[in-house]
Design a protein around this motif. Structure first.
Motif, PDB file in Angstrom:
ATOM      1  N   SER A 192       0.820  -1.176   0.141  1.00  0.00           N
ATOM      2  CA  SER A 192      -0.035   0.147   0.082  1.00  0.00           C
ATOM      3  C   SER A 192       0.741   1.176   0.033  1.00  0.00           C
ATOM      4  O   SER A 192       0.575   2.209  -0.754  1.00  0.00           O
ATOM      5  N   GLU A 193       2.102   1.143   0.775  1.00  0.00           N
ATOM      6  CA  GLU A 193       2.860   2.522   0.845  1.00  0.00           C
ATOM      7  C   GLU A 193       3.447   2.577  -0.539  1.00  0.00           C
ATOM      8  O   GLU A 193       3.674   3.548  -0.897  1.00  0.00           O
ATOM      9  N   GLU A 195       2.513   1.629  -3.424  1.00  0.00           N
ATOM     10  CA  GLU A 195       1.324   2.313  -4.333  1.00  0.00           C
ATOM     11  C   GLU A 195       1.104   3.752  -4.085  1.00  0.00           C
ATOM     12  O   GLU A 195       1.240   4.797  -5.315  1.00  0.00           O
ATOM     13  N   ASP A 196       0.995   4.038  -3.084  1.00  0.00           N
ATOM     14  CA  ASP A 196       0.814   5.549  -2.740  1.00  0.00           C
ATOM     15  C   ASP A 196       1.859   6.399  -2.969  1.00  0.00           C
ATOM     16  O   ASP A 196       1.656   7.410  -3.702  1.00  0.00           O
ATOM     17  N   VAL A 199       1.921   6.999  -6.965  1.00  0.00           N
ATOM     18  CA  VAL A 199       0.766   7.923  -7.268  1.00  0.00           C
ATOM     19  C   VAL A 199       1.229   9.099  -6.953  1.00  0.00           C
ATOM     20  O   VAL A 199       1.017  10.224  -7.605  1.00  0.00           O
ATOM     21  N   ARG A 200       1.715   9.411  -5.583  1.00  0.00           N
ATOM     22  CA  ARG A 200       2.271  10.623  -5.397  1.00  0.00           C
ATOM     23  C   ARG A 200       3.183  11.282  -6.097  1.00  0.00           C
ATOM     24  O   ARG A 200       3.172  12.640  -6.485  1.00  0.00           O
ATOM     25  N   LYS A 206      -3.821   5.182  -9.747  1.00  0.00           N
ATOM     26  CA  LYS A 206      -4.708   4.001  -9.188  1.00  0.00           C
ATOM     27  C   LYS A 206      -6.232   4.148  -9.549  1.00  0.00           C
ATOM     28  O   LYS A 206      -6.937   5.042  -9.282  1.00  0.00           O
TER      29      LYS A 206
END
Length: 667
Positions: A192-193, A195-196, A199-200, A206
């Motif tokens: 999750s980290e 992926e985030d 995206v950032r 996503k």
């Protein structure tokens, strides 16, 4: 979830606290392994991918098998002396693989396990970026195929089914890849980290129900434009009959027409994004839809909405590049080395200025390497551009000696520009050779402008008459320029008024089309949905936002068909569709609606249904009479009709979609 709950796998104890709670570090092997892990638990090692792994040797311990090492590591984890984390590695030609790492509380008080974990995240992000960048670029055909797959399914497609759009970075990351089974929280939190973070950083988007779409500069325009085409070709036709979709899409199309009516409007993705948002909003609001945010075609919609901001920048850059190209194209001949004198001076008629985008023209005027001036002619103002150097004027003076009489005004235009910037070219006027040649050129031009009797004395060699004749010529030129300048100003004012009026006409026409679409929508509702015959007053009453005067004017301008019935006026007169290129198709539908009205209930045309029967008879008669008429028979003198033709040309030029679904309506 609190930070502590999220990172429970990083909850470690210091050595003394762990021993106090019963941890066994008296065993030599346990102690040696712990010391090896702790000694390598530094931020610097984490940055260099040098944390402890099960493949390393433990100093001071011989004959320690990997199986025994893993057993010790597992024991130390259970005693909260060490923790297992992992980083992702990527090797060119291979895939993404997890590398288990083990950490303890760092020896330096200012460092924490969280810092070590964060550094492994950074390393993993770099690996993921390298992996994504190594993949071959997507093609339009591949992206389109993904949209088709998504559009054809009632479920969300798996990443493997739409692999040119969605990348599954973590398919190979699971507990089976680890020698020691990691905590579930470690896997879920780390992925999750990551992926985030992607995206950032703008490296991925996503999509709910789909996964991650990688963002690469070279693919942004391709993905957006493929999605825009798919939206128009497939998604809109499928969903435009739902809710107010058709009405809202028509409003967007009108705004788009108005935007592109400006000749040099830059490409825009805003209208495509607005259409996508309309479809998404309408479908998600449907009370009968199932769970989740996904619907057939959502992948196309989400691609458009996700890339709107970036495509805006892309299109702006494209527009700026085109502006720069046009500017450089104009100045190219003026600035290239060598060449004939005719390449060193450019004349642009005022009428031609509008053929350049405003920004290009401004750049031309502000170009530091060019000189700009104006010369007034009887029919128009002429803009003059010359390269800003002395060699250019020397070449021009030499080359213009043989100009024909009818273009000798170019000499005067060049002279005006040179003398306007005389301070920059002082060396020219200090050069006797240039002065002599320049004077000879001016005499050629002036001779034709002085009285004939002065020319006789000049031929006799009387210098006084020559000087006086040239003064007369200069005065005549200056007076003529002042007069022509006033006329040019008047022409410019008239042209500005004309352009404003044309723009107002365009705006009014586009707004008329918007109102016309509303009227057509109401006629559709009466005929197709309610099975009623609409009167003029019925339609007007259903559109209270339209003023009476405007309503009547648009009926006339748009050539709506009004069938007279009795003497009841608008309350009885029947309102039908406009006579245009769609009239013939609509005639067939009108006939079917009339048949359906007669079959709705027991039909008594001689009794209570007489009025309806009479109206149906009049409508069918009118349809038969006008069915073969075309839009070409509408008056060619109507300026609104002329503009509609131009608007349609512009619409085709910019590939603006037509959202009228009359040819798909079934009655």
């Amino acid at each position: 979830m609190s930070v502590q709950q999220k990172y429970t796998f990083l909850e470690l104890m210091k050595e003394a606290d762990a021993v106090a709670r019963g941890a066994n570090l008296t065993d030599k092997i346990n102690h040696s392994v712990f010391r090896a892990v702790k000694s390598m638990s530094t931020v610097e090692n984490a940055k260099q991918n040098a944390l402890f792994t099960p493949d390393m040797q433990v100093p001071g311990v011989v004959n320690l098998t990997k199986k025994d090492l893993l057993a010790v590591l597992n024991r130390l984890i259970s005693e909260k002396l060490i923790a297992q984390i992992f980083r992702l590695d990527y090797e060119p030609g291979g895939g993404i693989k997890p590398v288990p790492c083990f950490i303890a509380v760092p020896g330096e008080e200012r460092n924490t396990p969280m810092q070590l974990y964060t550094e492994t995240l950074f390393a993993s992000i770099r690996a993921l970026e390298l992996y994504m960048d190594s993949q071959p670029p997507a093609t339009n055909e591949q992206v389109w195929k993904d949209f088709e797959t998504d559009f054809s399914l009632d479920r969300a497609p798996a990443p493997s089914e739409i692999k040119s759009t969605i990348v599954d970075l973590f398919s190979g990351i699971h507990a089976g890849k680890f020698a020691l089974v990691p905590p579930a929280e470690l896997l879920s939190t780390t992925m999750s980290e990551l992926e985030d973070a992607l995206v950032r950083k703008g490296r991925a988007v996503k999509f709910l129900d789909y996964g991650l779409m990688p963002l690469r500069e070279q693919e942004i325009a391709l993905r957006f434009e493929s999605a825009a085409d798919f939206l128009t070709a497939n998604v809109i036709p499928k969903f435009k009959s739902k809710g107010n979709v058709k009405k809202e899409l028509e409003a967007v199309a009108i705004d788009e027409s108005m935007y592109y009516s400006e000749e040099f409007a830059s490409q825009s993705g805003d209208f495509t994004a607005r259409r996508a948002a309309i479809i998404k909003k309408t479908l998600l609001a449907e009370p009968t839809r199932g769970k989740g945010a996904r619907f057939p075609g959502a992948l196309c919609i989400e691609t458009i909405l996700a890339l709107e901001g970036q495509i805006r920048g892309k299109y702006h850059d494209k527009w700026r590049s085109e502006i720069a190209r046009l500017h450089n194209e104009f100045r190219g001949s003026l600035l290239k080395p060598g060449g004939a004198w005719k390449d060193r001076i450019v004349f642009v008629d005022e009428k031609e200025v509008t053929s350049y985008p405003e920004e290009v023209w401004k750049r031309m005027l502000d170009d530091a390497e060019l000189l700009h001036g104006v010369w007034e002619r009887a029919e128009s103002t002429v803009h003059v551009f010359v390269r800003r150097d002395t060699a250019t004027f020397r070449l021009l003076v030499t080359g213009m000696m043989n100009l024909p009489l009818h273009v000798q005004w170019q000499v005067l235009a060049m002279k005006s520009l040179l003398e306007k910037n005389e301070s920059e070219f002082a060396e020219l006027f200090d050069d006797p050779d240039f002065i002599t040649q320049y004077g000879a050129l001016l005499r050629l031009v002036y001779v034709s402008l002085i009285p004939w009797y002065y020319r006789i004395f000049i031929l006799l060699g009387l210098n006084w008459f020559q000087d006086r004749g040239f003064q007369i010529a200069k005065h005549k030129i200056m007076s003529e320029q002042r007069i022509l300048e006033e006329k040019s100003k008047l022409r410019a004012e008239m042209r500005a008024v004309q352009l404003r009026e044309e723009k107002q006409l365009k705006t009014a026409r586009i707004r008329d089309l918007e109102v016309s679409n509303k009227i057509i929508e109401k006629i559709d509702q009466f005929l197709m949905t309610d099975s009623k015959i609409p009167s003029v007053s019925d339609i007007k009453a259903s559109l209270p936002e339209i003023e009476e005067g405007s309503f009547q004017e648009i009926l006339k301008r748009e050539n709506f068909q009004i069938v007279q019935y009795g003497k009841g006026g608008d309350e009885q007169n029947i309102l039908l569709y406009p006579l245009n290129h769609e009239w013939r198709v609509r005639c067939a539908r009108i006939r079917r609606v009339m048949d359906r009205i007669k079959n709705l209930k027991p039909w008594d045309p001689g009794g209570p249904d007489k009025e309806i029967a009479d109206k149906i008879k009049l409508i069918l008669k009118h349809v038969s009479k006008t069915e073969n008429q075309t839009a070409a028979e509408v008056s060619a003198d109507d300026p609104y009709k002329r503009f509609e033709k131009e608007l349609n040309k512009q619409k085709q030029k910019n590939s603006l979609p037509d959202f009228d679904d009359d040819d798909e309506l079934e009655v």
